[in-house]
Motif scaffolding. Structure first.
Motif, PDB file in Angstrom:
ATOM      1  N   ALA A  33       0.830  -1.202   0.000  1.00  0.00           N
ATOM      2  CA  ALA A  33       0.000   0.000   0.000  1.00  0.00           C
ATOM      3  C   ALA A  33       0.868   1.257   0.000  1.00  0.00           C
ATOM      4  O   ALA A  33       0.597   2.229  -0.729  1.00  0.00           O
ATOM      5  CB  ALA A  33      -0.946  -0.001   1.200  1.00  0.00           C
ATOM      6  N   ASP A  34       1.952   1.261   0.785  1.00  0.00           N
ATOM      7  CA  ASP A  34       2.834   2.419   0.835  1.00  0.00           C
ATOM      8  C   ASP A  34       3.565   2.630  -0.486  1.00  0.00           C
ATOM      9  O   ASP A  34       3.761   3.771  -0.941  1.00  0.00           O
ATOM     10  CB  ASP A  34       3.848   2.270   1.974  1.00  0.00           C
ATOM     11  CG  ASP A  34       3.238   2.520   3.341  1.00  0.00           C
ATOM     12  OD1 ASP A  34       2.116   3.066   3.391  1.00  0.00           O
ATOM     13  OD2 ASP A  34       3.873   2.182   4.355  1.00  0.00           O
ATOM     14  N   GLU A  35       3.991   1.536  -1.124  1.00  0.00           N
ATOM     15  CA  GLU A  35       4.664   1.658  -2.424  1.00  0.00           C
ATOM     16  C   GLU A  35       3.730   2.263  -3.471  1.00  0.00           C
ATOM     17  O   GLU A  35       4.129   3.138  -4.257  1.00  0.00           O
ATOM     18  CB  GLU A  35       5.159   0.284  -2.887  1.00  0.00           C
ATOM     19  CG  GLU A  35       6.325  -0.271  -2.088  1.00  0.00           C
ATOM     20  CD  GLU A  35       7.590   0.564  -2.289  1.00  0.00           C
ATOM     21  OE1 GLU A  35       7.880   0.956  -3.442  1.00  0.00           O
ATOM     22  OE2 GLU A  35       8.281   0.831  -1.286  1.00  0.00           O
ATOM     23  N   LEU A  36       2.506   1.810  -3.490  1.00  0.00           N
ATOM     24  CA  LEU A  36       1.535   2.340  -4.447  1.00  0.00           C
ATOM     25  C   LEU A  36       1.210   3.804  -4.143  1.00  0.00           C
ATOM     26  O   LEU A  36       1.107   4.642  -5.042  1.00  0.00           O
ATOM     27  CB  LEU A  36       0.257   1.501  -4.421  1.00  0.00           C
ATOM     28  CG  LEU A  36       0.405   0.035  -4.866  1.00  0.00           C
ATOM     29  CD1 LEU A  36      -0.896  -0.718  -4.631  1.00  0.00           C
ATOM     30  CD2 LEU A  36       0.811  -0.051  -6.323  1.00  0.00           C
ATOM     31  N   ARG A  37       1.066   4.118  -2.857  1.00  0.00           N
ATOM     32  CA  ARG A  37       0.763   5.490  -2.466  1.00  0.00           C
ATOM     33  C   ARG A  37       1.884   6.435  -2.882  1.00  0.00           C
ATOM     34  O   ARG A  37       1.642   7.529  -3.399  1.00  0.00           O
ATOM     35  CB  ARG A  37       0.534   5.552  -0.951  1.00  0.00           C
ATOM     36  CG  ARG A  37       0.012   6.907  -0.463  1.00  0.00           C
ATOM     37  CD  ARG A  37      -0.123   6.934   1.039  1.00  0.00           C
ATOM     38  NE  ARG A  37      -1.160   6.037   1.530  1.00  0.00           N
ATOM     39  CZ  ARG A  37      -0.944   4.905   2.175  1.00  0.00           C
ATOM     40  NH1 ARG A  37       0.306   4.512   2.410  1.00  0.00           N
ATOM     41  NH2 ARG A  37      -1.937   4.153   2.595  1.00  0.00           N
ATOM     42  N   ARG A  38       3.134   6.007  -2.677  1.00  0.00           N
ATOM     43  CA  ARG A  38       4.270   6.845  -3.073  1.00  0.00           C
ATOM     44  C   ARG A  38       4.308   7.051  -4.580  1.00  0.00           C
ATOM     45  O   ARG A  38       4.638   8.144  -5.062  1.00  0.00           O
ATOM     46  CB  ARG A  38       5.584   6.227  -2.586  1.00  0.00           C
ATOM     47  CG  ARG A  38       5.940   6.582  -1.148  1.00  0.00           C
ATOM     48  CD  ARG A  38       7.356   6.150  -0.814  1.00  0.00           C
ATOM     49  NE  ARG A  38       7.429   4.715  -0.590  1.00  0.00           N
ATOM     50  CZ  ARG A  38       7.262   4.152   0.607  1.00  0.00           C
ATOM     51  NH1 ARG A  38       7.010   4.910   1.662  1.00  0.00           N
ATOM     52  NH2 ARG A  38       7.359   2.844   0.741  1.00  0.00           N
ATOM     53  N   ALA A  39       3.953   6.001  -5.325  1.00  0.00           N
ATOM     54  CA  ALA A  39       3.970   6.111  -6.787  1.00  0.00           C
ATOM     55  C   ALA A  39       2.929   7.110  -7.285  1.00  0.00           C
ATOM     56  O   ALA A  39       3.159   7.828  -8.266  1.00  0.00           O
ATOM     57  CB  ALA A  39       3.727   4.743  -7.419  1.00  0.00           C
ATOM     58  N   VAL A  40       1.788   7.168  -6.603  1.00  0.00           N
ATOM     59  CA  VAL A  40       0.773   8.162  -6.966  1.00  0.00           C
ATOM     60  C   VAL A  40       1.242   9.552  -6.582  1.00  0.00           C
ATOM     61  O   VAL A  40       1.116  10.516  -7.345  1.00  0.00           O
ATOM     62  CB  VAL A  40      -0.576   7.833  -6.290  1.00  0.00           C
ATOM     63  CG1 VAL A  40      -1.603   8.919  -6.586  1.00  0.00           C
ATOM     64  CG2 VAL A  40      -1.103   6.479  -6.752  1.00  0.00           C
ATOM     65  N   GLN A  41       1.841   9.657  -5.400  1.00  0.00           N
ATOM     66  CA  GLN A  41       2.277  10.959  -4.903  1.00  0.00           C
ATOM     67  C   GLN A  41       3.377  11.559  -5.785  1.00  0.00           C
ATOM     68  O   GLN A  41       3.356  12.759  -6.087  1.00  0.00           O
ATOM     69  CB  GLN A  41       2.788  10.815  -3.461  1.00  0.00           C
ATOM     70  CG  GLN A  41       3.251  12.121  -2.832  1.00  0.00           C
ATOM     71  CD  GLN A  41       2.103  13.077  -2.563  1.00  0.00           C
ATOM     72  OE1 GLN A  41       1.002  12.631  -2.307  1.00  0.00           O
ATOM     73  NE2 GLN A  41       2.366  14.364  -2.654  1.00  0.00           N
ATOM     74  N   ASP A  42       4.310  10.750  -6.240  1.00  0.00           N
ATOM     75  CA  ASP A  42       5.433  11.312  -7.014  1.00  0.00           C
ATOM     76  C   ASP A  42       5.169  11.329  -8.516  1.00  0.00           C
ATOM     77  O   ASP A  42       6.039  11.717  -9.300  1.00  0.00           O
ATOM     78  CB  ASP A  42       6.745  10.580  -6.698  1.00  0.00           C
ATOM     79  CG  ASP A  42       6.744   9.105  -7.109  1.00  0.00           C
ATOM     80  OD1 ASP A  42       5.969   8.732  -8.019  1.00  0.00           O
ATOM     81  OD2 ASP A  42       7.520   8.332  -6.538  1.00  0.00           O
TER      82      ASP A  42
END
Length: 465
Positions: A33-42
């Motif tokens: 979930a954190d990896e996906l969230r970071r990918a959306v954020q950046d």
């Protein structure tokens, strides 16, 4: 014997170059979930980006499929992702922060709007239906439509109202409007032409509806609401010949109009040919109670049933409808024609397709589950940060009424909350007559962590007993 998780060694995914070897053994869901969230954020996953199917990504990472499903669900719960059967999971919003740390109130948290979770709007389903409409619409359908609305939509709405609200009507009795606001504006104008210069509404009640009625009528008077709904005996002494009610889920108290009061209201309407406007406010969402039938079937000749897509899909669509008694329909349709020739046709045809295919009902079932989780989180947050405050209206809808201790200035409290980045409605602002203080808190449009943050601010501002 098969294990719950396959060994991730020598595995990996081209998607975001995810390396399962970096995932902690006891929290693969949180890691993903954190990896996906970071990918959306950046920006690696932009708005509209489609994620791999859970089965495929699980196989590439060597994870159990349930791990990927839960990671997607967590991001959907915070409004970042949206899943649609047959269309996959897509990015629909950018999280305000990277990682799982809650925000620190840099942006306004709006728990005043009473909106549904707009991040869950079924974009893919709407686009599919729109493509179908544009591929099949006839030249006649793309021309000037009847001001009453698209026949296809009116037919589908009549069938839907019968099975979902117990309203037996026909396409000829349905008028498409620009939401509930447009419906009230049309009705107020028609009633004024008939000599009705004033209207009664519930006290407390939605401020916006009162403003619309006041724009066309000479005055609007309040009638008290108690634990059985509108006090019809008090309505009778006002001398008014029209009333606006929210019988399925009163706004803002959440009270259901009792069977006895329904009978009283119908008798009041029929006694001197008076009119009842039934705003079927957020009746789509119920969690802990049996379905509440519409008022309309008790007196279809005196009740105008009004509803819209604002709580079902999104206010931006500006689509609503009325089931209009025969005595008023010609005047309502003429007024619609004279105002703007009617609502745009293509969105009407798209909604007709969503109803015909069952897509809208599937969306509503999913939204009930989603909103119930948010409601539960809001109640838990109130219990932690506003202990001792009664909470009303929890069985249905997209908002709660929090009763504050006597003597609290709810207007001042909401003003102080606004200075802290939290928007919430004071109950006092929705009243005609003085009454106890309270907060009208809309929970559905915000992820649970944002509601928690908002309620925590309110708890800090609430004066000590």
């Amino acid at each position: 014997m098969a294990t719950a998780e396959a060994t991730p060694a020598a595995r990996g995914s081209d998607f975001l170059q995810l390396d399962p070897g970096a995932a902690p053994a006891r929290d693969r869901v949180g890691w993903l979930a954190d990896e996906l969230r970071r990918a959306v954020q950046d920006g690696r996953l932009g708005l509209g980006s489609r994620l791999p199917a859970t089965r495929i990504l699980a196989a590439e990472l060597g994870f159990a499929r349930g791990t990927v499903v839960e990671a997607y669900r967590r991001l959907a719960e915070t409004g970042v992702l949206d899943g649609d059967r047959g269309a996959g999971t897509r990015v629909v919003a950018v999280p305000s922060v990277v990682g799982s740390t809650p925000p620190t109130a840099d942006s306004v948290i709006d728990v005043a709007s009473g909106l549904p979770d707009l991040a869950a709007f079924p974009r893919a389903a709407w686009l599919r239906a729109e493509r179908e409409v544009l591929a099949t619409a006839t030249a006649t359908e793309l021309g000037y439509a009847h001001p009453q609305g698209s026949p296809a939509l009116r037919h589908e709405l009549a069938a839907w109202l019968a099975r979902s609200r117990g309203i037996r009507t026909t396409a000829e009795q349905v008028v498409i409007t620009a939401g509930v606001t447009g419906a009230l504006s049309l009705l107020a104008q028609v009633l004024r032409e008939r000599g009705v210069r004033s209207c009664a509404v519930e006290d407390p009640s939605a401020h916006g509806n009162r403003v619309i009625l006041q724009a066309w009528l000479d005055d609007v008077v309040g009638v008290p609401v108690d634990d059985q709904g509108l006090v019809v005996a008090d309505l009778a002494v006002t001398g008014r010949s029209a009333v606006l009610v929210t019988p399925a889920h009163q706004y803002p108290t959440g009270v259901v109009l009792s069977p006895a009061r329904r009978r009283e209201l119908v008798a009041w309407a029929r006694a001197e040919q008076r009119w009842v406007i039934e705003d079927d406010y957020d009746s789509e969402y119920r969690y802990d109670r049996a379905p509440v039938p519409a008022l309309h079937p008790l007196a279809p000749d005196r009740v105008v049933h009004v509803s819209s897509l604002s709580k079902t899909l999104a206010p931006a669509l500006r689509l609503g409808w009325m089931v209009v008694p025969d005595a008023l329909r010609a005047e309502v349709v003429h007024r619609r024609w004279a105002t703007d020739l009617g609502s745009p046709v293509v969105p009407q045809l798209v909604l007709a397709e969503l109803l015909r295919s069952g897509t809208l009902e599937r969306h509503l079932r999913a939204m009930r589950v989603r909103h119930r989780r948010r409601r539960d989180a809001a109640i838990a947050a109130i219990g932690r940060h506003l202990p001792g405050c009664d909470v009303l209206g929890i069985a249905a809808g997209v908002h709660l009424l929090v009763r504050l201790p006597p003597g609290v200035d709810d207007v001042a409290l909401c003003a102080a909350a606004a200075d802290r980045g939290v928007r919430v409605h004071p109950l006092s602002a929705l009243r005609f007559a003085p009454g106890g203080p309270g907060l009208v808190l809309g929970y559905a449009a915000q992820p649970p962590r944002r509601v928690e943050e908002a309620v925590a601010v309110l708890g800090e501002l609430l004066p000590s007993a």
